[in-house]
Design a protein around this motif. Structure first.
Motif, PDB file in Angstrom:
ATOM      1  N   LEU A 217      -6.554  15.983  11.431  1.00 24.07           N
ATOM      2  CA  LEU A 217      -6.587  15.398  10.083  1.00 24.07           C
ATOM      3  C   LEU A 217      -5.183  14.949   9.667  1.00 24.07           C
ATOM      4  O   LEU A 217      -4.189  15.554  10.075  1.00 24.07           O
ATOM      5  N   GLN A 218      -5.160  13.898   8.852  1.00 28.73           N
ATOM      6  CA  GLN A 218      -3.872  13.366   8.398  1.00 28.73           C
ATOM      7  C   GLN A 218      -3.863  13.222   6.889  1.00 28.73           C
ATOM      8  O   GLN A 218      -4.907  12.999   6.282  1.00 28.73           O
ATOM      9  N   LYS A 219      -2.650  13.302   6.329  1.00 29.23           N
ATOM     10  CA  LYS A 219      -2.499  12.991   4.906  1.00 29.23           C
ATOM     11  C   LYS A 219      -2.159  11.518   4.783  1.00 29.23           C
ATOM     12  O   LYS A 219      -1.462  10.972   5.638  1.00 29.23           O
ATOM     13  N   ARG A 220      -2.661  10.868   3.727  1.00 31.90           N
ATOM     14  CA  ARG A 220      -2.280   9.476   3.509  1.00 31.90           C
ATOM     15  C   ARG A 220      -0.838   9.406   3.029  1.00 31.90           C
ATOM     16  O   ARG A 220      -0.403  10.264   2.270  1.00 31.90           O
ATOM     17  N   LYS A 221      -0.131   8.349   3.458  1.00 32.49           N
ATOM     18  CA  LYS A 221       1.283   8.202   3.074  1.00 32.49           C
ATOM     19  C   LYS A 221       1.449   8.100   1.559  1.00 32.49           C
ATOM     20  O   LYS A 221       2.454   8.505   1.003  1.00 32.49           O
ATOM     21  N   ASP A 222       0.430   7.506   0.902  1.00 29.88           N
ATOM     22  CA  ASP A 222       0.580   7.300  -0.552  1.00 29.88           C
ATOM     23  C   ASP A 222       0.008   8.457  -1.370  1.00 29.88           C
ATOM     24  O   ASP A 222      -0.055   8.386  -2.580  1.00 29.88           O
ATOM     25  N   ASP A 223      -0.425   9.547  -0.707  1.00 30.01           N
ATOM     26  CA  ASP A 223      -0.926  10.716  -1.439  1.00 30.01           C
ATOM     27  C   ASP A 223       0.202  11.691  -1.761  1.00 30.01           C
ATOM     28  O   ASP A 223       0.198  12.848  -1.341  1.00 30.01           O
ATOM     29  N   ASN A 224       1.197  11.224  -2.477  1.00 28.58           N
ATOM     30  CA  ASN A 224       2.227  12.142  -2.964  1.00 28.58           C
ATOM     31  C   ASN A 224       2.422  11.843  -4.448  1.00 28.58           C
ATOM     32  O   ASN A 224       2.011  10.788  -4.940  1.00 28.58           O
TER      33      ASN A 224
ATOM     34  N   GLU B 275       2.601   6.081  -9.781  1.00 26.75           N
ATOM     35  CA  GLU B 275       2.645   4.620  -9.810  1.00 26.75           C
ATOM     36  C   GLU B 275       1.219   4.054  -9.743  1.00 26.75           C
ATOM     37  O   GLU B 275       0.895   3.102 -10.451  1.00 26.75           O
ATOM     38  N   ARG B 276       0.363   4.676  -8.923  1.00 24.56           N
ATOM     39  CA  ARG B 276      -1.026   4.188  -8.818  1.00 24.56           C
ATOM     40  C   ARG B 276      -1.757   4.398 -10.147  1.00 24.56           C
ATOM     41  O   ARG B 276      -2.557   3.577 -10.564  1.00 24.56           O
ATOM     42  N   TRP B 277      -1.455   5.518 -10.815  1.00 23.87           N
ATOM     43  CA  TRP B 277      -2.078   5.774 -12.123  1.00 23.87           C
ATOM     44  C   TRP B 277      -1.572   4.773 -13.161  1.00 23.87           C
ATOM     45  O   TRP B 277      -2.306   4.306 -14.004  1.00 23.87           O
ATOM     46  N   ARG B 278      -0.264   4.468 -13.077  1.00 20.95           N
ATOM     47  CA  ARG B 278       0.293   3.524 -14.047  1.00 20.95           C
ATOM     48  C   ARG B 278      -0.417   2.173 -13.898  1.00 20.95           C
ATOM     49  O   ARG B 278      -0.813   1.558 -14.882  1.00 20.95           O
ATOM     50  N   ILE B 279      -0.627   1.760 -12.650  1.00 20.79           N
ATOM     51  CA  ILE B 279      -1.301   0.484 -12.409  1.00 20.79           C
ATOM     52  C   ILE B 279      -2.764   0.571 -12.869  1.00 20.79           C
ATOM     53  O   ILE B 279      -3.289  -0.349 -13.475  1.00 20.79           O
ATOM     54  N   TYR B 280      -3.368   1.716 -12.613  1.00 21.26           N
ATOM     55  CA  TYR B 280      -4.766   1.872 -13.056  1.00 21.26           C
ATOM     56  C   TYR B 280      -4.844   1.792 -14.577  1.00 21.26           C
ATOM     57  O   TYR B 280      -5.747   1.177 -15.143  1.00 21.26           O
ATOM     58  N   ASP B 281      -3.867   2.418 -15.244  1.00 22.14           N
ATOM     59  CA  ASP B 281      -3.834   2.376 -16.713  1.00 22.14           C
ATOM     60  C   ASP B 281      -3.740   0.949 -17.215  1.00 22.14           C
ATOM     61  O   ASP B 281      -4.308   0.588 -18.231  1.00 22.14           O
ATOM     62  N   GLU B 282      -2.995   0.138 -16.461  1.00 26.50           N
ATOM     63  CA  GLU B 282      -2.783  -1.242 -16.863  1.00 26.50           C
ATOM     64  C   GLU B 282      -4.053  -2.081 -16.672  1.00 26.50           C
ATOM     65  O   GLU B 282      -4.383  -2.914 -17.499  1.00 26.50           O
TER      66      GLU B 282
ATOM     67  N   GLN C 264       4.834  11.030  -6.447  1.00 28.65           N
ATOM     68  CA  GLN C 264       5.569   9.854  -6.919  1.00 28.65           C
ATOM     69  C   GLN C 264       4.700   8.584  -6.841  1.00 28.65           C
ATOM     70  O   GLN C 264       4.592   7.831  -7.811  1.00 28.65           O
ATOM     71  N   VAL C 265       4.067   8.405  -5.678  1.00 27.80           N
ATOM     72  CA  VAL C 265       3.234   7.208  -5.520  1.00 27.80           C
ATOM     73  C   VAL C 265       1.976   7.330  -6.377  1.00 27.80           C
ATOM     74  O   VAL C 265       1.502   6.351  -6.958  1.00 27.80           O
ATOM     75  N   LEU C 266       1.454   8.545  -6.488  1.00 29.44           N
ATOM     76  CA  LEU C 266       0.254   8.735  -7.315  1.00 29.44           C
ATOM     77  C   LEU C 266       0.522   8.284  -8.756  1.00 29.44           C
ATOM     78  O   LEU C 266      -0.298   7.612  -9.371  1.00 29.44           O
TER      79      LEU C 266
ATOM     80  N   THR D   6       0.828  -1.220   0.000  1.00 31.18           N
ATOM     81  CA  THR D   6       0.000   0.000   0.000  1.00 31.18           C
ATOM     82  C   THR D   6       0.858   1.264   0.000  1.00 31.18           C
ATOM     83  O   THR D   6       0.523   2.223  -0.682  1.00 31.18           O
ATOM     84  N   THR D   7       1.983   1.245   0.737  1.00 30.78           N
ATOM     85  CA  THR D   7       2.779   2.478   0.783  1.00 30.78           C
ATOM     86  C   THR D   7       3.489   2.742  -0.548  1.00 30.78           C
ATOM     87  O   THR D   7       3.798   3.880  -0.862  1.00 30.78           O
TER      88      THR D   7
END
Ligand code: AMP
Length: 225
Positions: A168-175, A181-188, A177-179, A65-66
């Motif tokens: 309130l907190q920010k999610r660790k993966d809301d940056n 990567e998440r988009w790349r996986i979503y594209d796939e 660089q990780v975004l 997840t991170t």
């Protein structure tokens, strides 16, 4: 006839919300689940809860997840199956699940064994360019799960939840660089998933680069269509 009395919205209780990271599906899913009176099942939230609780499953999934990679299907399905057999037996709004066609097929099988099927799949369609600003400004409440945005949906008091006053907190993966990567996986995976559900029918496409209020209106319109 009001929207809540509409025959279609009255019978639609098993919903999947699809969309890329930052498409607004979490916000829309929370709103819709509340309106329908069914659980909002975000697999991302479930996984984060396992990590926060320090469970064995949480320890297994943390590295995925991170970094934005997908958690193995078997682990996600274990969490999902427990909810569908429990508090979500009468209905649900899935958010972030299924992520792949294999997960979608597993969900179909899981529902079939309980003589259930999905009532509607909604796809929130947003261009990537609109998402980076959304994601980097996003904050959430660790206690009640309410989601905010620094400029689009700010809390009344800076840094504190309107509903329960938690910090309130920010999610660790809301940056960024990780975004990416998440988009790349979503594209796939995401497009294949959208096509899978489009072919099944009971599918609706929502142009989601809009305000939260407009998104709720479009979601409800699709529920009644
Ligand atoms: P989300 O909150 O939906 O953006 O998910 C956050 C992270 O949790 C993802 O980047 C994945 O690492 C993991 N995750 C959430 N849902 C799933 C899923 N259905 N399948 C695999 N991994 C998932």
């Amino acid at each position: 006839m009001t929207a809540t009395q509409d025959p279609k919205t009255a019978t639609r209780r098993r919903i999947v919300l699809l969309g890329a990271p930052g498409s607004g599906k979490g916000t829309a899913a929370a709103w819709l689940a509340k309106k329908l009176g069914v659980p909002h099942l975000s697999t991302g939230d479930m996984l984060r809860a396992e990590i926060a609780a320090g469970s064995e499953l949480g320890r297994e999934v943390a590295a995925y997840t991170t970094s934005g990679r997908l958690v193995p299907d078997e682990l996600v399905l274990r969490l999902v199956a427990a909810r569908v057999a429990g508090d979500a037996a009468g209905g649900f709004v899935f958010d972030g699940f299924p992520r792949t066609v294999a997960q979608a097929e597993s969900l179909d099988n899981l529902l079939r064994t309980r003589s259930m099927s999905l009532d509607l799949v909604l796809h929130l369609d947003v261009p990537q360019s609109a998402v980076e600003e959304r994601i980097t400004g996003r904050m959430g409440c660790p206690s009640c799960g309410k989601v905010y945005h620094a400029t689009r949906m700010p809390p009344k008091k800076e840094g504190a939840c309107d509903a329960c006053s938690s910090v309130l907190q920010k999610r660790k993966d809301d940056n960024l660089q990780v975004l990416r990567e998440r988009w790349r996986i979503y594209d796939e995976w995401g497009h294949r998933l959208v096509e899978f559900y489009r072919r099944q029918g009971a599918f609706s496409e929502i142009p989601a680069d809009v305000t939260a209020e407009e998104l709720y209106r479009l979601v409800w319109e699709a529920m009644a269509a």
